[in-house]
Design a protein around this motif. Sequence first.
Motif, PDB file in Angstrom:
ATOM      1  N   GLU A  94      -5.261 -23.771 -43.356  1.00 42.50           N
ATOM      2  CA  GLU A  94      -4.554 -22.926 -42.395  1.00 42.50           C
ATOM      3  C   GLU A  94      -5.469 -22.611 -41.215  1.00 42.50           C
ATOM      4  O   GLU A  94      -6.690 -22.709 -41.300  1.00 42.50           O
ATOM      5  N   GLY A  95      -4.840 -22.196 -40.102  1.00 45.66           N
ATOM      6  CA  GLY A  95      -5.582 -21.801 -38.921  1.00 45.66           C
ATOM      7  C   GLY A  95      -6.165 -20.407 -39.040  1.00 45.66           C
ATOM      8  O   GLY A  95      -6.136 -19.774 -40.097  1.00 45.66           O
ATOM      9  N   GLY A  96      -6.677 -19.897 -37.912  1.00 46.51           N
ATOM     10  CA  GLY A  96      -7.493 -18.689 -37.916  1.00 46.51           C
ATOM     11  C   GLY A  96      -6.816 -17.423 -38.389  1.00 46.51           C
ATOM     12  O   GLY A  96      -7.492 -16.502 -38.848  1.00 46.51           O
ATOM     13  N   ILE A  97      -5.490 -17.325 -38.285  1.00 47.18           N
ATOM     14  CA  ILE A  97      -4.786 -16.110 -38.736  1.00 47.18           C
ATOM     15  C   ILE A  97      -4.287 -16.254 -40.165  1.00 47.18           C
ATOM     16  O   ILE A  97      -4.635 -15.462 -41.045  1.00 47.18           O
ATOM     17  N   SER A  98      -3.497 -17.285 -40.400  1.00 46.72           N
ATOM     18  CA  SER A  98      -2.884 -17.433 -41.731  1.00 46.72           C
ATOM     19  C   SER A  98      -3.888 -17.814 -42.809  1.00 46.72           C
ATOM     20  O   SER A  98      -3.581 -17.719 -44.000  1.00 46.72           O
ATOM     21  N   VAL A  99      -5.110 -18.217 -42.413  1.00 43.71           N
ATOM     22  CA  VAL A  99      -6.134 -18.515 -43.417  1.00 43.71           C
ATOM     23  C   VAL A  99      -6.468 -17.276 -44.241  1.00 43.71           C
ATOM     24  O   VAL A  99      -6.925 -17.370 -45.391  1.00 43.71           O
ATOM     25  N   TRP A 100      -6.190 -16.087 -43.654  1.00 44.64           N
ATOM     26  CA  TRP A 100      -6.528 -14.859 -44.368  1.00 44.64           C
ATOM     27  C   TRP A 100      -5.500 -14.463 -45.407  1.00 44.64           C
ATOM     28  O   TRP A 100      -5.530 -13.341 -45.934  1.00 44.64           O
ATOM     29  N   LYS A 101      -4.590 -15.387 -45.745  1.00 44.72           N
ATOM     30  CA  LYS A 101      -3.832 -15.235 -46.990  1.00 44.72           C
ATOM     31  C   LYS A 101      -4.800 -15.212 -48.168  1.00 44.72           C
ATOM     32  O   LYS A 101      -4.445 -14.776 -49.265  1.00 44.72           O
ATOM     33  N   LEU A 102      -6.021 -15.675 -47.906  1.00 45.28           N
ATOM     34  CA  LEU A 102      -7.085 -15.588 -48.903  1.00 45.28           C
ATOM     35  C   LEU A 102      -7.349 -14.142 -49.291  1.00 45.28           C
ATOM     36  O   LEU A 102      -7.691 -13.842 -50.446  1.00 45.28           O
ATOM     37  N   CYS A 103      -7.188 -13.239 -48.329  1.00 47.83           N
ATOM     38  CA  CYS A 103      -7.402 -11.807 -48.555  1.00 47.83           C
ATOM     39  C   CYS A 103      -6.529 -11.064 -47.543  1.00 47.83           C
ATOM     40  O   CYS A 103      -7.006 -10.614 -46.502  1.00 47.83           O
ATOM     41  N   PRO A 104      -5.217 -10.936 -47.827  1.00 50.65           N
ATOM     42  CA  PRO A 104      -4.240 -10.526 -46.817  1.00 50.65           C
ATOM     43  C   PRO A 104      -4.538  -9.221 -46.091  1.00 50.65           C
ATOM     44  O   PRO A 104      -4.207  -9.080 -44.919  1.00 50.65           O
ATOM     45  N   ALA A 105      -5.145  -8.266 -46.767  1.00 57.12           N
ATOM     46  CA  ALA A 105      -5.423  -6.987 -46.111  1.00 57.12           C
ATOM     47  C   ALA A 105      -6.370  -7.141 -44.929  1.00 57.12           C
ATOM     48  O   ALA A 105      -6.422  -6.269 -44.050  1.00 57.12           O
ATOM     49  N   PHE A 106      -7.115  -8.249 -44.883  1.00 62.11           N
ATOM     50  CA  PHE A 106      -8.078  -8.483 -43.806  1.00 62.11           C
ATOM     51  C   PHE A 106      -7.563  -9.512 -42.802  1.00 62.11           C
ATOM     52  O   PHE A 106      -8.345 -10.148 -42.101  1.00 62.11           O
ATOM     53  N   THR A 107      -6.251  -9.629 -42.699  1.00 62.09           N
ATOM     54  CA  THR A 107      -5.663 -10.526 -41.706  1.00 62.09           C
ATOM     55  C   THR A 107      -6.025 -10.091 -40.292  1.00 62.09           C
ATOM     56  O   THR A 107      -5.983 -10.892 -39.355  1.00 62.09           O
ATOM     57  N   GLY A 108      -6.416  -8.834 -40.131  1.00 60.63           N
ATOM     58  CA  GLY A 108      -6.874  -8.358 -38.827  1.00 60.63           C
ATOM     59  C   GLY A 108      -8.059  -9.161 -38.302  1.00 60.63           C
ATOM     60  O   GLY A 108      -8.266  -9.252 -37.089  1.00 60.63           O
ATOM     61  N   ILE A 109      -8.849  -9.742 -39.215  1.00 61.19           N
ATOM     62  CA  ILE A 109      -9.951 -10.611 -38.781  1.00 61.19           C
ATOM     63  C   ILE A 109      -9.393 -11.799 -38.008  1.00 61.19           C
ATOM     64  O   ILE A 109      -9.870 -12.140 -36.918  1.00 61.19           O
ATOM     65  N   GLY A 110      -8.361 -12.420 -38.568  1.00 60.39           N
ATOM     66  CA  GLY A 110      -7.761 -13.572 -37.907  1.00 60.39           C
ATOM     67  C   GLY A 110      -7.090 -13.201 -36.596  1.00 60.39           C
ATOM     68  O   GLY A 110      -7.197 -13.938 -35.604  1.00 60.39           O
ATOM     69  N   LEU A 111      -6.411 -12.065 -36.575  1.00 58.38           N
ATOM     70  CA  LEU A 111      -5.773 -11.616 -35.334  1.00 58.38           C
ATOM     71  C   LEU A 111      -6.829 -11.363 -34.259  1.00 58.38           C
ATOM     72  O   LEU A 111      -6.661 -11.744 -33.095  1.00 58.38           O
ATOM     73  N   GLY A 112      -7.925 -10.725 -34.658  1.00 52.18           N
ATOM     74  CA  GLY A 112      -8.986 -10.408 -33.696  1.00 52.18           C
ATOM     75  C   GLY A 112      -9.691 -11.637 -33.164  1.00 52.18           C
ATOM     76  O   GLY A 112      -9.960 -11.740 -31.960  1.00 52.18           O
ATOM     77  N   THR A 113     -10.019 -12.582 -34.047  1.00 51.16           N
ATOM     78  CA  THR A 113     -10.694 -13.793 -33.578  1.00 51.16           C
ATOM     79  C   THR A 113      -9.776 -14.621 -32.675  1.00 51.16           C
ATOM     80  O   THR A 113     -10.247 -15.300 -31.756  1.00 51.16           O
ATOM     81  N   THR A 114      -8.477 -14.537 -32.897  1.00 56.07           N
ATOM     82  CA  THR A 114      -7.533 -15.229 -32.018  1.00 56.07           C
ATOM     83  C   THR A 114      -7.504 -14.573 -30.640  1.00 56.07           C
ATOM     84  O   THR A 114      -7.402 -15.256 -29.612  1.00 56.07           O
ATOM     85  N   VAL A 115      -7.616 -13.253 -30.596  1.00 58.14           N
ATOM     86  CA  VAL A 115      -7.715 -12.550 -29.315  1.00 58.14           C
ATOM     87  C   VAL A 115      -8.990 -12.970 -28.588  1.00 58.14           C
ATOM     88  O   VAL A 115      -8.975 -13.238 -27.371  1.00 58.14           O
TER      89      VAL A 115
END
Length: 586
Positions: A94-115
Amino acid sequence: MEKQPAAPADPEKVDPAGGGQQPEYRQRETWANNAEFVLSVMGFCVGLGNVWRFPYLCYKNGGGAFLIPYAICLVTGGVPMFFLEVGIGQFMGEGGISVWKLCPAFTGIGLGTTVISFLLNIYYIVILAWGLLYMFHSFQSPLPWATCDNWWNTELCSTFANGTANGSAAAVKTDPVVEFWEHNILGLSSGIDDVGVPQWRLVLTLLLAWIMVYFIVWKGIKSSGKVVYFTATFPYIMLFVLLVRGVTLPGAKLGILFYLTPDFGKLLEAQVWIDAGTQIFFSYAIALGSMTALGSYNKYNHNFIRDCTLLSVVNSCTSLFAGFVVFSVLGFMATEQGVTVDVVAKSGPGLAFIAYPKAVSLMPLAPLWSILFFVMLLTLGLDSQFVAVEGFVTAIVDLYPQYLRVGRRREIFILVTSLVGFLLGLFHVTNGGVYVFTLFDYYSASGMVLLWFCFFECVAVAWVYGGERFYDNIQGMVGSRPGPWLRICWTVLTPLLTAGIFVFSLVTHTPLKYDGYVYPRYADAVGWMLALLSMVTIPGYLVIRLVLTPGGSLLQRWRTATAPVLEPHQLRARDRPQVPMYQLRH
């Protein structure tokens, strides 16, 4: 005749839930071969920072002594994070956001790196616009920045031949290369308060840069994977050619000695360690989502450990090698002007668009060397830019595959992304554009922001998902477990390193400057808003997720919110009897 067994189905196109062929939006590309992955990562990591930032930091922070904190930050921070991001990308596919299905509560990491990636794409490409304009000007002799006879020159212009200013006081004179950069290329205003209007030539070169990027990434890795055969290798050819030329120039030895001579007293200064840490994380392109995206296109059983080990060596060696290229020429430049090397040594745009153009203007066949230098600069920057765009696009497309991975919608989305990036980039090619560029560069994708995200990536994977569990996942992919060093770093050393440098950076923070110009307070406030735009996504998303997750106690909500959302084949063998611990994606 004996009936032949049916050919095995392509795992990329088979629906894991049964039912034969996957729908189109579930089908995902993979690299055509290993070389495309290696060259794409190499092209993204090995960029302008290796050429115009590392050599300057090395000489400024104690020469050869700087290699000590650099190496420590490399093995405890940069390399472990590099392995982590590529590894989770490959494991999750998965890409930078949906990869955090690995640890869903930290999906903010993916959102932030995309920003961060989005902001980076807006301003980084401006370097290509500057470089293209310089390259076009290089096709004339003498080089336009070598003389004071042009329309943009002022009465203060002087060639500073042999360290003098044509008989006048050198303190009140300006070099023609500086006037070319400030008056002709930038049309420089007095400050960020006076942004002015877009410079039409830079608008055209910015548009040209975006057109090149679009046609490189419009077909995804099918197109970009082929381009890297040139863009990732050509800079090495040019670095070697420029090194051969540089070491044959008078004064080259002086520059190289200045670059390497150690000053161990510098190791006692906190700023040296901050510079080493931030350079490592920036040069390895960590916390941008792009390494995760590149890793996600690997096949599930690809040996990324082998490739990442090779790429780590190549990246750091390129930085060292580029230092010899740069300082051999700066030594020549200092000798020609009768000054010390520290007078001509600059970092960032100052090196690429002032110091090095000045140096090549003093060489025989100056236009040739200028063209070669800027072609190298363009390939270095172009590689980093289109991979960053690919990382951003991958993150969004993987988040909404049912809408953006069907038909030609992905190509249309890339076109829209490029158009928006171009329009927002117009602020960076105005009279005050370089002030806006510096503000974005310092805050939106700065060392502090990257350190923040690296810290939480380690927490999410090593402490919440589980470092030992991820080691099991790596073994399931590559067939063997790495040594304990990576897990030790993810669990302890890298969080301590990133947190320590982050705190030191905050404590030692000073108002932003550009070439002596001090930014007003409101500009610094805008800069902090750019930084917080990405940073707040981690705690913000975590709080929202916990509030919206059903359950009784906070602990129960935490367990539900952090439970990995995995495919059946991604579960460890010993976890399969405990499937309720996970949220299966099918």
